[in-house]
Design a protein around this motif. Structure first.
Motif, PDB file in Angstrom:
ATOM      1  N   LEU A   1       0.523   3.482   0.962  1.00 16.39           N
ATOM      2  CA  LEU A   1      -0.859   3.949   0.969  1.00 16.39           C
ATOM      3  C   LEU A   1      -1.548   3.438   2.220  1.00 16.39           C
TER       4      LEU A   1
ATOM      5  N   VAL B   1       0.689  10.546  -3.712  1.00 14.14           N
ATOM      6  CA  VAL B   1      -0.417   9.770  -3.153  1.00 14.14           C
ATOM      7  C   VAL B   1      -1.523   9.592  -4.190  1.00 14.14           C
ATOM      8  N   ALA B   2      -1.845  10.642  -4.938  1.00 17.56           N
ATOM      9  CA  ALA B   2      -2.876  10.528  -5.966  1.00 17.56           C
ATOM     10  C   ALA B   2      -2.470   9.530  -7.046  1.00 17.56           C
TER      11      ALA B   2
ATOM     12  N   LEU C   1      -2.545   5.921  -5.682  1.00 23.42           N
ATOM     13  CA  LEU C   1      -3.907   5.378  -5.617  1.00 23.42           C
ATOM     14  C   LEU C   1      -4.335   4.862  -6.984  1.00 23.42           C
ATOM     15  N   ARG C   2      -3.996   5.592  -8.049  1.00 23.46           N
ATOM     16  CA  ARG C   2      -4.318   5.130  -9.402  1.00 23.46           C
ATOM     17  C   ARG C   2      -3.583   3.825  -9.704  1.00 23.46           C
TER      18      ARG C   2
ATOM     19  N   SER D   1      -5.380   3.515   4.642  1.00 21.30           N
ATOM     20  CA  SER D   1      -6.815   3.765   4.656  1.00 21.30           C
ATOM     21  C   SER D   1      -7.086   5.020   5.481  1.00 21.30           C
TER      22      SER D   1
ATOM     23  N   TYR E   1      -2.529   1.589  -7.520  1.00 23.23           N
ATOM     24  CA  TYR E   1      -3.111   0.534  -6.668  1.00 23.23           C
ATOM     25  C   TYR E   1      -4.384  -0.022  -7.297  1.00 23.23           C
ATOM     26  N   ARG E   2      -5.272   0.841  -7.728  1.00 18.23           N
ATOM     27  CA  ARG E   2      -6.544   0.382  -8.289  1.00 18.23           C
ATOM     28  C   ARG E   2      -6.334  -0.396  -9.576  1.00 18.23           C
TER      29      ARG E   2
ATOM     30  N   TYR F   1      -2.826  13.888   2.595  1.00 23.82           N
ATOM     31  CA  TYR F   1      -4.201  13.386   2.620  1.00 23.82           C
ATOM     32  C   TYR F   1      -5.024  14.231   1.658  1.00 23.82           C
TER      33      TYR F   1
ATOM     34  N   GLU G   1     -10.206  10.543  -1.219  1.00 21.96           N
ATOM     35  CA  GLU G   1     -10.109   9.496  -0.191  1.00 21.96           C
ATOM     36  C   GLU G   1      -8.775   8.767  -0.311  1.00 21.96           C
ATOM     37  N   ALA G   2      -7.720   9.561  -0.373  1.00 19.86           N
ATOM     38  CA  ALA G   2      -6.375   9.008  -0.563  1.00 19.86           C
ATOM     39  C   ALA G   2      -5.435   9.583   0.472  1.00 19.86           C
ATOM     40  N   THR G   3      -4.657   8.716   1.104  1.00 21.37           N
ATOM     41  CA  THR G   3      -3.664   9.192   2.058  1.00 21.37           C
ATOM     42  C   THR G   3      -2.482   8.237   2.078  1.00 21.37           C
TER      43      THR G   3
END
Length: 326
Positions: A91, A304-305, A308-309, A93, A311-312, A59, A64-66
């Motif tokens: 990923l 995770v970081a 998140l990249r 929320s 995913y976006r 986390y 805001e990534a987990t």
């Protein structure tokens, strides 16, 4: 609710090395500032099949990534027509715990590990590095070189592997992203007289000898990621500034794990974590004569970081498939 499924091809279409470096550097900085939760990897060992399975949750509060990665390492897979490393990343929320995406993590793992080596070299290697030596010509050798090419103007690349065919294959692939001269060999000593040395093998005995390493060299020790693995002569660690990605993981599964267990080095010989260096809590390289070593075990915060990249970007591009969950 739905979750987004991203295949390996979707991930590849959503992630560049430049973006990976940005995400991983931010993750390291958060770790250095103490704003992450990251239990050590847990392992299931399959001695019968010469492999293991690892779970890696994290986390990152500031991002805001987990989520969690599940990844295997099976060296014999090369003979089965399968990757040595395969992975999935979930990923979630942070607010609700609900899964938001599931994605292939094999390419992601290779990219984020390459990015970590580039970031370590950015802070620990000399600024005018032009030559790179690679011990191991597999997939990780490629992404390590990709990452370094984002940070330095590499002019000469030396590659050593037991297979000259793998060396030639890596050279051919590398010409797509780097304009440099190449030298290939089956003798590791031939590639050690360089500015930056990268080791990416699954070895359980030292491969790189102390007297092959000149002053000022930076080493990215990538291959040791489980107990008993080591690639470097412990004497190198004795005269180097050693930076690890995580103290706990490195102690039980990194390049330092065997020398620590045998009393060759002590915990106090570890200088810092890469997060502490990136967060400017401690300085990196202080002079051009230092030998520096980055001991990389691979961290869940990197996964995770980076996920998140991915995913976006995938959402922006309309990639992946929406699957029903609840």
């Amino acid at each position: 609710m739905e979750i987004l499924w991203l295949s390996e091809e979707d991930v590849k279409a959503s992630l560049s090395m430049e973006e990976t470096i940005e995400a991983v550097e931010e993750a390291f900085r958060e770790e250095g500032l103490g704003t992450v939760q990251m239990p050590p990897k847990s392992y299931l060992l399959y001695k019968k099949y010469n492999g293991d399975l690892r779970t890696m949750p994290a986390y990152l509060e500031g991002m805001e990534a987990t989520g969690v990665k599940v990844v295997n390492v099976h060296p014999d897979n090369r003979g089965r027509g399968l990757p040595t490393v395969m992975a999935l990343v979930v990923l979630n929320s942070p607010k609700t715990g609900a899964p938001t995406a599931v994605m292939g993590g094999t390419f992601l793992t290779s990219m984020r590990t390459g990015a970590s080596g580039a970031i370590a070299a950015k802070y620990l290697a000399r600024k005018n590095c032009r030559t790179v030596g690679l011990v191991g010509a597999g997939a990780q050798g490629k992404t390590q070189l990709m990452g370094l090419a984002e940070v330095f103007e590499i002019e000469n690349v030396k590659i050593a592997d037991v297979s000259l065919d793998r060396c030639r294959a890596l050279e051919e692939e590398a010409t797509a992203f780097i304009d440099a001269t190449f030298e290939i060999s089956t003798d590791i000593e031939d590639v050690c007289d360089v500015d930056i040395l990268v080791t990416t093998t699954p070895s359980r005995k030292p491969l790189v000898k102390d007297d092959w390493i000149r002053v000022g060299t930076h080493i990215n020790a990538i291959g040791a990621d489980a107990a008993g693995k080591e690639e470097l002569d412990p004497a190198i660690l004795k005269r180097a500034k050693v930076v690890v990605d995580d103290i706990v993981q490195a102690t039980h599964s990194g390049e330092v794990n065997v020398p620590l267990s045998e009393g060759v080095i002590a915990p106090g010989d570890i200088y810092a974590t890469i997060g502490e260096v990136v967060a400017r809590k401690v300085p990196g390289r202080k002079d051009d004569d230092e030998i520096t070593v980055f001991d990389s075990t691979g961290l869940a915060i990197q996964d995770v970081a980076t996920a998140l990249r991915v995913y976006r970007t995938a959402v922006e591009k309309g990639l992946g498939r929406r699957l029903p969950f609840l």
